[in-house]
Design a protein around this motif. Sequence first.
Motif, PDB file in Angstrom:
ATOM      1  N   ARG A  40       0.845  -1.194   0.000  1.00  8.75           N
ATOM      2  CA  ARG A  40       0.000   0.000   0.000  1.00  8.75           C
ATOM      3  C   ARG A  40       0.885   1.250   0.000  1.00  8.75           C
ATOM      4  O   ARG A  40       1.682   1.460   0.915  1.00  8.75           O
ATOM      5  CB  ARG A  40      -0.926  -0.012   1.217  1.00  8.75           C
ATOM      6  CG  ARG A  40      -1.864  -1.218   1.215  1.00  8.75           C
ATOM      7  CD  ARG A  40      -2.516  -1.427   2.566  1.00  8.75           C
ATOM      8  NE  ARG A  40      -3.490  -0.402   2.863  1.00  8.75           N
ATOM      9  CZ  ARG A  40      -4.747  -0.408   2.403  1.00  8.75           C
ATOM     10  NH1 ARG A  40      -5.170  -1.369   1.605  1.00  8.75           N
ATOM     11  NH2 ARG A  40      -5.585   0.553   2.730  1.00  8.75           N
ATOM     12  N   VAL A  41       0.728   2.064  -1.043  1.00 11.87           N
ATOM     13  CA  VAL A  41       1.544   3.267  -1.232  1.00 11.87           C
ATOM     14  C   VAL A  41       0.631   4.482  -1.307  1.00 11.87           C
ATOM     15  O   VAL A  41      -0.301   4.512  -2.112  1.00 11.87           O
ATOM     16  CB  VAL A  41       2.391   3.166  -2.522  1.00 11.87           C
ATOM     17  CG1 VAL A  41       3.131   4.478  -2.775  1.00 11.87           C
ATOM     18  CG2 VAL A  41       3.371   1.998  -2.434  1.00 11.87           C
ATOM     19  N   LEU A  62       4.365   5.986 -12.855  1.00 16.45           N
ATOM     20  CA  LEU A  62       4.804   5.148 -11.750  1.00 16.45           C
ATOM     21  C   LEU A  62       4.050   3.825 -11.758  1.00 16.45           C
ATOM     22  O   LEU A  62       4.639   2.749 -11.581  1.00 16.45           O
ATOM     23  CB  LEU A  62       4.600   5.894 -10.429  1.00 16.45           C
ATOM     24  CG  LEU A  62       5.158   5.238  -9.166  1.00 16.45           C
ATOM     25  CD1 LEU A  62       6.629   4.878  -9.325  1.00 16.45           C
ATOM     26  CD2 LEU A  62       4.948   6.153  -7.965  1.00 16.45           C
ATOM     27  N   TRP A  63       2.745   3.885 -11.999  1.00 17.49           N
ATOM     28  CA  TRP A  63       1.934   2.668 -12.078  1.00 17.49           C
ATOM     29  C   TRP A  63       2.419   1.757 -13.208  1.00 17.49           C
ATOM     30  O   TRP A  63       2.539   0.537 -13.047  1.00 17.49           O
ATOM     31  CB  TRP A  63       0.471   3.034 -12.271  1.00 17.49           C
ATOM     32  CG  TRP A  63      -0.422   1.837 -12.414  1.00 17.49           C
ATOM     33  CD1 TRP A  63      -0.896   1.284 -13.566  1.00 17.49           C
ATOM     34  CD2 TRP A  63      -0.938   1.034 -11.351  1.00 17.49           C
ATOM     35  NE1 TRP A  63      -1.666   0.189 -13.287  1.00 17.49           N
ATOM     36  CE2 TRP A  63      -1.721   0.009 -11.941  1.00 17.49           C
ATOM     37  CE3 TRP A  63      -0.816   1.076  -9.965  1.00 17.49           C
ATOM     38  CZ2 TRP A  63      -2.375  -0.963 -11.184  1.00 17.49           C
ATOM     39  CZ3 TRP A  63      -1.472   0.108  -9.211  1.00 17.49           C
ATOM     40  CH2 TRP A  63      -2.236  -0.887  -9.819  1.00 17.49           C
ATOM     41  N   TYR A  71       5.974  -5.491  -9.942  1.00 15.25           N
ATOM     42  CA  TYR A  71       5.685  -5.135  -8.563  1.00 15.25           C
ATOM     43  C   TYR A  71       4.171  -5.053  -8.376  1.00 15.25           C
ATOM     44  O   TYR A  71       3.456  -4.560  -9.256  1.00 15.25           O
ATOM     45  CB  TYR A  71       6.320  -3.790  -8.200  1.00 15.25           C
ATOM     46  CG  TYR A  71       7.814  -3.838  -8.096  1.00 15.25           C
ATOM     47  CD1 TYR A  71       8.436  -4.237  -6.914  1.00 15.25           C
ATOM     48  CD2 TYR A  71       8.627  -3.487  -9.169  1.00 15.25           C
ATOM     49  CE1 TYR A  71       9.824  -4.282  -6.807  1.00 15.25           C
ATOM     50  CE2 TYR A  71      10.012  -3.524  -9.081  1.00 15.25           C
ATOM     51  CZ  TYR A  71      10.601  -3.924  -7.896  1.00 15.25           C
ATOM     52  OH  TYR A  71      11.960  -3.971  -7.784  1.00 15.25           O
ATOM     53  N   ARG A  72       3.706  -5.514  -7.224  1.00 12.44           N
ATOM     54  CA  ARG A  72       2.286  -5.457  -6.900  1.00 12.44           C
ATOM     55  C   ARG A  72       2.064  -4.342  -5.877  1.00 12.44           C
ATOM     56  O   ARG A  72       2.536  -4.430  -4.743  1.00 12.44           O
ATOM     57  CB  ARG A  72       1.813  -6.803  -6.354  1.00 12.44           C
ATOM     58  CG  ARG A  72       1.973  -7.942  -7.358  1.00 12.44           C
ATOM     59  CD  ARG A  72       0.990  -7.779  -8.518  1.00 12.44           C
ATOM     60  NE  ARG A  72       1.212  -8.795  -9.541  1.00 12.44           N
ATOM     61  CZ  ARG A  72       1.874  -8.581 -10.670  1.00 12.44           C
ATOM     62  NH1 ARG A  72       2.404  -7.392 -10.902  1.00 12.44           N
ATOM     63  NH2 ARG A  72       2.023  -9.536 -11.555  1.00 12.44           N
ATOM     64  N   VAL A  73       1.373  -3.299  -6.291  1.00  9.45           N
ATOM     65  CA  VAL A  73       1.227  -2.095  -5.477  1.00  9.45           C
ATOM     66  C   VAL A  73      -0.229  -1.653  -5.463  1.00  9.45           C
ATOM     67  O   VAL A  73      -0.943  -1.765  -6.468  1.00  9.45           O
ATOM     68  CB  VAL A  73       2.124  -0.960  -6.033  1.00  9.45           C
ATOM     69  CG1 VAL A  73       1.826   0.362  -5.351  1.00  9.45           C
ATOM     70  CG2 VAL A  73       3.596  -1.311  -5.854  1.00  9.45           C
ATOM     71  N   ASP A  74      -0.656  -1.143  -4.319  1.00 12.66           N
ATOM     72  CA  ASP A  74      -2.010  -0.609  -4.149  1.00 12.66           C
ATOM     73  C   ASP A  74      -1.882   0.862  -3.762  1.00 12.66           C
ATOM     74  O   ASP A  74      -1.494   1.182  -2.640  1.00 12.66           O
ATOM     75  CB  ASP A  74      -2.720  -1.398  -3.049  1.00 12.66           C
ATOM     76  CG  ASP A  74      -4.143  -0.916  -2.784  1.00 12.66           C
ATOM     77  OD1 ASP A  74      -4.630  -0.057  -3.532  1.00 12.66           O
ATOM     78  OD2 ASP A  74      -4.761  -1.414  -1.819  1.00 12.66           O
ATOM     79  N   PHE A  75      -2.171   1.784  -4.692  1.00  8.97           N
ATOM     80  CA  PHE A  75      -2.225   3.200  -4.322  1.00  8.97           C
ATOM     81  C   PHE A  75      -3.401   3.403  -3.377  1.00  8.97           C
ATOM     82  O   PHE A  75      -4.504   2.886  -3.609  1.00  8.97           O
ATOM     83  CB  PHE A  75      -2.436   4.080  -5.554  1.00  8.97           C
ATOM     84  CG  PHE A  75      -1.192   4.304  -6.390  1.00  8.97           C
ATOM     85  CD1 PHE A  75       0.062   4.391  -5.815  1.00  8.97           C
ATOM     86  CD2 PHE A  75      -1.289   4.455  -7.764  1.00  8.97           C
ATOM     87  CE1 PHE A  75       1.204   4.606  -6.578  1.00  8.97           C
ATOM     88  CE2 PHE A  75      -0.164   4.682  -8.547  1.00  8.97           C
ATOM     89  CZ  PHE A  75       1.080   4.754  -7.956  1.00  8.97           C
ATOM     90  N   GLY A 238       7.724  -3.891  -1.914  1.00 13.09           N
ATOM     91  CA  GLY A 238       7.780  -5.339  -1.956  1.00 13.09           C
ATOM     92  C   GLY A 238       8.842  -5.826  -2.926  1.00 13.09           C
ATOM     93  O   GLY A 238       9.749  -5.088  -3.320  1.00 13.09           O
ATOM     94  N   ASP A 239       8.720  -7.074  -3.307  1.00 15.76           N
ATOM     95  CA  ASP A 239       9.641  -7.678  -4.259  1.00 15.76           C
ATOM     96  C   ASP A 239       8.892  -8.006  -5.541  1.00 15.76           C
ATOM     97  O   ASP A 239       7.690  -8.286  -5.510  1.00 15.76           O
ATOM     98  CB  ASP A 239      10.239  -8.967  -3.691  1.00 15.76           C
ATOM     99  CG  ASP A 239      11.089  -8.718  -2.454  1.00 15.76           C
ATOM    100  OD1 ASP A 239      11.881  -7.752  -2.480  1.00 15.76           O
ATOM    101  OD2 ASP A 239      10.939  -9.467  -1.470  1.00 15.76           O
ATOM    102  N   PRO A 240       9.583  -7.978  -6.687  1.00 16.83           N
ATOM    103  CA  PRO A 240       8.910  -8.380  -7.925  1.00 16.83           C
ATOM    104  C   PRO A 240       8.400  -9.811  -7.804  1.00 16.83           C
ATOM    105  O   PRO A 240       9.031 -10.661  -7.181  1.00 16.83           O
ATOM    106  CB  PRO A 240      10.013  -8.277  -8.986  1.00 16.83           C
ATOM    107  CG  PRO A 240      11.054  -7.380  -8.390  1.00 16.83           C
ATOM    108  CD  PRO A 240      10.988  -7.620  -6.910  1.00 16.83           C
ATOM    109  N   VAL A 241       7.256 -10.058  -8.387  1.00 17.24           N
ATOM    110  CA  VAL A 241       6.696 -11.402  -8.384  1.00 17.24           C
ATOM    111  C   VAL A 241       6.953 -12.042  -9.737  1.00 17.24           C
ATOM    112  O   VAL A 241       7.259 -11.358 -10.721  1.00 17.24           O
ATOM    113  CB  VAL A 241       5.186 -11.377  -8.085  1.00 17.24           C
ATOM    114  CG1 VAL A 241       4.927 -10.754  -6.738  1.00 17.24           C
ATOM    115  CG2 VAL A 241       4.428 -10.631  -9.174  1.00 17.24           C
TER     116      VAL A 241
END
Length: 372
Positions: A40-41, A62-63, A71-75, A238-241
């Motif tokens: 969560r960013v 950025l997304w 990368y798995r990110v949740d704005f 996080g880390d790349p999946v």
Amino acid sequence: MRQRVNRIAARGAALITAALVTAALLPAGPAAAESNGGVRVMPLGDSITEGTQVPGGYRIGLWQRFGAGNYRVDFVGSQFNGPGSLGDHDHQGHPGWRIDQIDANVVNWLRNTNPRTVLLHIGTNDILQNYNVANAPARLSALVDKITATAPNADVFVATIIPLSNSGQNAAARTYNATIPGMVQSKVNAGKRVRMVDMHAALTTGDLIDGVHPTATGYDKMAATWYAALRAVPGSIGDPVASQGRQVVGVASGRCLDVPGSTTGNGTQLQLWDCHGQPNQSWTHNSSRQLVVLGTKCLDAYGRGTTNGTQVVTWDCHGDTNQQWNVNANGTITNVLSGLCLDAYNLGTGNGTKLVLWTCSGQSNQQWTLRA
């Protein structure tokens, strides 16, 4: 293949409002599948975080970089805007706001969203409004303290503010920015997870559209700077999946890039279809820039075509440039051989609309979002 009816005329008329059409603010409130899952960013700040002049701002590039890097990110944030090509529209950017206004609200925002990482770019309006500028560094320091106290496990990235075209205001910005490294180091010395990002150095006044806000290119420079800073701090995103299949969703239609009937024969023309999550809609963009589906089939410009109307089909993967695709920060997908855009034919949005190559126009039938 038949000619597009009135297509050129329609596109010509649409160019006048293309930016508004493709970057229009979306309705307030949460949207389905906004996150691609994960860390969560919170993008936090003023209009430069919100994306004034270019809705979505740096968050678009950025997304796209998050997606390209697996990368798995949740704005996260209470605000919501940006073009369809931005896969997650949540943010905490407030046009016109100063440091003290962010400070007055930040505790509730943090408690409501629990971010793992905070991207803070604030102070521009203190200078533009000439609001007790001498004490702006102290206000920034207090704001950072409030963030770290409320979210002690978050990494907080504090950016220097970008340049301003007015020479006097830019001088004030430089004076303000000069205090940030020492402030950040004092937090680090106190055991806080705070980092500095030199955003002022990343842009010039030539990257500004109105003397204050970046152009699309300027926002993308911000995106690249944030991304580099985030990747340098383990755990912040996080880390790349492992690469996995994603849906390729048309911005105009909300429908998915689909292999009709899961056909595996060479030359099957692609279409739009309601998204359903089956393997014939699951695409992997690999390191060779191929878009692979059904294990061994690649997105292919039929017959190595390089002209408008070339069919987009599936074919056995062979690595040639007609099977290589750039997934771009502006939401387009372009063929490496021709430079043409993946296009929903004749501005179509319905099930069965065929996919072709066409000269890039900026319209939403050429914009795509990759969703996990």
